[in-house]
Design an enzyme around this catalytic site. Structure first.
Site, PDB file in Angstrom:
ATOM      1  N   LYS A  44      16.994 -85.344   4.258  1.00 33.98           N
ATOM      2  CA  LYS A  44      17.478 -84.044   4.356  1.00 33.98           C
ATOM      3  C   LYS A  44      16.937 -83.390   5.642  1.00 33.98           C
ATOM      4  O   LYS A  44      15.918 -83.842   6.144  1.00 33.98           O
ATOM      5  CB  LYS A  44      16.722 -83.223   3.269  1.00 33.98           C
ATOM      6  CG  LYS A  44      17.254 -82.035   3.045  1.00 33.98           C
ATOM      7  CD  LYS A  44      16.487 -81.388   1.754  1.00 33.98           C
ATOM      8  CE  LYS A  44      16.986 -79.995   1.379  1.00 33.98           C
ATOM      9  NZ  LYS A  44      16.358 -79.533   0.373  1.00 33.98           N
TER      10      LYS A  44
ATOM     11  N   SER B  76      19.791 -77.510  -3.083  1.00 33.40           N
ATOM     12  CA  SER B  76      19.739 -77.404  -1.824  1.00 33.40           C
ATOM     13  C   SER B  76      20.082 -78.701  -0.834  1.00 33.40           C
ATOM     14  O   SER B  76      20.509 -78.961   0.153  1.00 33.40           O
ATOM     15  CB  SER B  76      18.769 -76.702  -1.001  1.00 33.40           C
ATOM     16  OG  SER B  76      17.467 -77.187  -1.034  1.00 33.40           O
TER      17      SER B  76
ATOM     18  N   SER C  34      16.182 -78.606  -6.422  1.00 31.70           N
ATOM     19  CA  SER C  34      17.190 -78.973  -5.002  1.00 31.70           C
ATOM     20  C   SER C  34      17.398 -80.392  -5.035  1.00 31.70           C
ATOM     21  O   SER C  34      18.083 -80.721  -4.215  1.00 31.70           O
ATOM     22  CB  SER C  34      16.449 -78.274  -3.971  1.00 31.70           C
ATOM     23  OG  SER C  34      16.990 -77.068  -3.709  1.00 31.70           O
TER      24      SER C  34
END
Lengths: 108, 479
Positions: free
Chosen positions: B74, B147, B171
């Site tokens: 990420k 996310s 997330s």
């Protein structure tokens, strides 16, 4: 004592909040964000129906306490690598900013 | 679908070279990224170098368990010399001078790139990324979840073998459930947070996406453990996670919290998927009991005080001085701060900073932040009491299937509701895993396995047993 439905009434002006948060907001943005903040605070308001008398707040969650390390220098970054991360620098590699003391300097 | 262990064997047996393996994944990324938008940065050149080095190590017989294994992270994890954006305009040009500990632990692996995310990890759909939404590989008109949407999609679409994510309110688990991959948020602190851009420090947890439980145990083993650079990283010895796989779960007590099943707006089709999975667990010899987590409904409001409050503090550093390109045409320091932050932050980030600033401001701290911390204590106590009666808690992950892009964008509260089943495990800091469990009209859905703090092994044991029993057949991707 349980309280409810009072939070949205005490939301300070978005102008004041934006100043505290150091975010400039246009007039239109201030109005739209005001509505959103009130909606969020109304949702959060439900917390006031829970009795939390004598309940300790949780700051850290896995039970660690007093985690220390040896007081030794542990810095391996080269100066030029760090300077590169600065948004703006002068010829000597110093962070370049507006004058700190002046007519418009921050009031703290 | 080969496991990472099998691919390790192939690399060691020289059936495939690390270079070929990396090229296969880079190819796949190049073919699919324009449709999926899962990667913000593809580190092609570095990946090739790392793969070549890996092959040398393999030839010399000095390889480790990760040598030559492709992965993604990420874009919230700092990577030395590689742009790290947090999905935000304000960090668009930021190149960190160091790597996160999690990345350092994958030194021998091959980093393919940095994946898309909601700006500063604030969101549940990946739509709040300044780089545009990441698309669901099962339906490109729908969201990936967030996310950590890019990481979920990258694993789901075969762009990488595993990927790092972070979970603050769901997330990892929510996008994992939307994309048909395994998503694991271990205990808070199990994997070091050093070098991971902070959202809400008392909640932020580093975790992983993999294609199956075997891979999850394999990867977690390598990256978990204490870290001198993160004082909240757990000192507790990490377990040999792979040894938990394959053990039977006879007599294990599994609790179903009644409050979860009664949530308004919970899709009955997902409820059915849960019921079917519970039956499987019963057939495997587990005993199922209804339990109560009475403060469940306060988790969401408590979270939306704690998260914005901590975020507003953490994001103070993006001011055009310490981080972020300063705004142009300014005449004072104050103006630099105000304009840089106006231009650099997106709508959701501004909302959270404003709410957080309010909750922490003089006169309101006790009524909001402290109150939410007290409610967090109650939520944690619910879990502690439940775990006196059961070994595992079983719940859904998401109340609905992946929604259409744009569907929830205009209403922040509707977006927040996406995390209603995942937030409690963050507040209690328990390990929680999202396991693919079924498809509804071709869209993935998942179930959640939660164990007491520090018991990652038990989560993996039950998840593995259920994964094998479900033997889920996934529809082929049209990519």
């Amino acid at each position: 004592m349980l309280q409810s439905n009072y939070m949205h009434t005490i939301l300070p002006s978005t102008t004041h909040l934006a100043t505290l948060a150091k975010i400039q907001l246009s007039e239109a943005k201030q109005q739209s964000i005001q509505k959103e903040l009130v909606a969020i605070l109304n949702m959060v308001d439900e917390l006031n129906t829970v009795s939390t008398e004598h309940i300790s707040p949780t700051g850290h969650i896995t039970g660690l306490q007093n985690i220390t390390r040896k007081d030794q220098e542990n810095y391996t970054f080269a100066k030029e690598d760090m300077v590169k991360t600065m948004p703006e620098t002068d010829a000597d590699g110093y962070l370049q900013v507006h004058a700190v003391f002046g007519d418009n300097s921050p009031s703290h | 679908m080969k496991t990472i262990r099998e691919i390790r064997q192939q690399l060691d047996d020289k059936e495939i070279s690390a270079i070929e393996l990396t090229e296969q994944f880079l190819d796949r990324i190049k073919k699919t990224n324009s449709q999926l938008n899962s990667f913000i940065t593809i580190t092609e050149e570095q990946a090739r170098k790392q793969a070549a080095q890996a092959q040398k190590d393999i030839n010399n017989g000095t390889q480790g368990r990760f040598t030559g294994i492709p992965y993604a992270a990420k874009d919230l994890f700092c990577t030395k010399g590689i742009r790290t954006t947090a999905g935000s305009k304000i960090l668009n040009e930021y190149i960190p001078p160091y790597s996160a500990t999690a990345i350092e632990r994958c030194r021998d692996a091959v980093l393919l790139g940095k994946t898309n995310l909601d700006e500063f990890a604030m969101g549940s759909s990946n739509e709040y990324s300044v780089f545009g939404p990441c698309k669901n590989p099962y339906d490109l008109t729908r969201v990936s979840g967030g996310s950590s949407g890019g990481s979920a999609v990258a694993v789901a679409s075969g762009q990488t073998l595993f990927a790092f994510g972070t979970d603050t309110g769901g997330s990892i688990r929510q996008p994992a459930s939307f994309c048909n991959v395994v998503g694991f948020k271990p205990t808070y602190g199990r994997i070091s947070r050093y070098g991971v851009i902070a959202l809400a420090s008392s909640l932020d947890t580093v975790g992983l996406f993999t294609r199956n439980i075997d891979d999850m145990a394999y990867v977690l083993q390598e990256v978990a453990g204490s870290d001198g650079l993160d004082s909240t990283a757990l000192e507790a010895p990490t377990e040999q996670y792979s040894t938990f796989l394959g053990g039977d779960i006879k007599g294990l007590r599994i609790g179903i919290p009644k409050e979860y099943m009664e949530v308004e707006g919970f899709d009955p089709r997902i409820k059915q998927v849960c019921t079917d999975a519970i039956k499987k667990l019963e057939q495997l010899g587990a005993s199922i009991a209804e339990i109560s987590l009475p403060n469940t409904k306060y988790s969401l409001p408590a979270y939306y005080v704690l998260n914005p409050a901590e975020a507003s503090s953490n994001l103070a550093r993006y001011d055009g001085m310490q981080y972020g390109k300063p705004a142009k045409d300014t005449h004072s320091l104050e103006e630099v701060f105000l304009k840089t932050r106006e231009e650099g932050f997106g709508a959701e980030v501004k909302r959270r900073i404003m709410i957080g600033t309010f909750c922490l401001s003089s006169g309101y701290y006790d009524a909001y932040y402290k109150k939410a911390q007290q409610v967090r204590t109650l939520v944690k106590q619910d879990f502690d009491q439940a775990f006196e009666k059961v070994d595992i808690i079983f719940t859904p992950v998401s109340p609905f299937v992946p929604f259409k892009i744009g569907e929830r964008m205009a209403d922040p509260i509707a977006m927040y509701l996406a995390d209603i089943f995942t937030i409690p495990a963050d507040l209690a800091a328990t390990p929680a895993l999202s396991l693919p469990a079924g498809f509804i009209d071709g869209l993935p859905t998942a179930v959640q396995i939660i164990a007491p703090q520090f018991q990652e092994g038990k989560v993996l044991q039950v998840s593995y047993a259920l994964e094998q029993a479900l033997a889920l057949q996934s529809p082929a991707l049209q990519l």
